[in-house]
Design a protein around this motif. Sequence first.
Motif, short mmCIF file in Angstrom:
data_model
loop_
_atom_site.label_atom_id
_atom_site.label_comp_id
_atom_site.label_asym_id
_atom_site.label_seq_id
_atom_site.Cartn_x
_atom_site.Cartn_y
_atom_site.Cartn_z
N ASP A 166 -8.11 -6.51 30.15
CA ASP A 166 -6.88 -7.35 29.18
C ASP A 166 -7.86 -9.34 29.56
O ASP A 166 -7.42 -9.47 28.36
N PHE A 167 -8.70 -9.12 30.49
CA PHE A 167 -9.16 -10.77 31.18
C PHE A 167 -10.11 -10.70 30.72
O PHE A 167 -11.41 -10.28 31.25
N ARG A 203 -6.23 -14.03 27.76
CA ARG A 203 -6.13 -12.49 28.06
C ARG A 203 -5.60 -12.40 26.83
O ARG A 203 -5.16 -12.40 26.58
#
Length: 366
Positions: free
Chosen positions: A6-7, A28
Amino acid sequence: MLRDDDFAIEVTVFEEGVPPEYRLYAYRDGQPVPPGQVQAAVTVRRLDGEVNRFAFRPEQDYLRGNATLVEPHSFDVEVVALEGGRRHVWRFPSYEGRTTIGAEAARAAGIRIERVGPGVIDETVEVVGRVELDPGATAEVGARFPGRVVAVAAHVGDRVRRGQLLARIESSESLQTYSVYAPMTGVVAERRTNVGDVTGSDPLFVLADPGRTMAVFPIFPRDMERIRPGQPVQLGGLEGNRAHASIIRDFRPEADAMTGATQARVPLPNPDGFWRAGMSVRGRVTIARRQVPLAVRTEALQQFRDFTVVFAQVGNTYEVRMLELGARTPEWTEVLGGIRPGQPYAAEGSYVIKADIERSGASHDH
């Protein structure tokens, strides 16, 4: 855009009004992350083995690199980011202006390699003039005694050797016949007599040695203080690749009343008889010469994006080097920066490398 779950990190090179620098934007779940919450480092490894490392500090909504990203922007990249107790690492190639050509193919394409090093830069003045016969390359041949011409053995355009018979004359006083011989080897440029003529003091023939020619250049007042006898001159035609090295021998003593120009005389080698009196000739006079620490062949220079470049060679790989240039001559160009001393580069055939890079699209937009 580099992603890890998710980054994500967006890696940009910013160069509007500033030298190129890295700027990183963190996300993010698709939302911006405050730059103060991220630590990052970028390492780039260049073709020649040079390694550049960049640290970052928070600024506005991005992380700003601490140093200039020097051209070319062609390297293998490693990006490391720390956020929320997690470590993210990405590695990827980012090449531009780079191509690989095998040694045999490079030779067949006419690519020739030299090393960047010291050079001699000449300051030159270009002049255009005409070919003339050397004044010492002609001879007027007359009769020793007045008389009647009874035989003529040479015609205009004939090549004659020294001592060869040109004519026979019957002396008006002794009535004996005597011979007139060529005093030099050359070509009959003029014949001024025929059988039956009576000779006087005027010449019967003019002989010329076509291998002894000169280039004569008008030197105008603006250049008179810079051009002097003894200076080197490169001679050639207005077209073609013929080239001869010579020096300014002297100047004619009189100047042109209309233009103020004086005539510089330069010996012009002519072993094959190519040069003929009246032909145009170009000269490049060297008026100053200096040694410079770094220089490349002018022929090697190419345009790449907004830069003047040469192509450095590492193994079978060629890559652009953006140069800061000084003085330029038709043969050598002074280099002030952008390439290391001793670096092999394509001194000839660089256009082949450029074309190969353009075909592969190995560039990036700025």
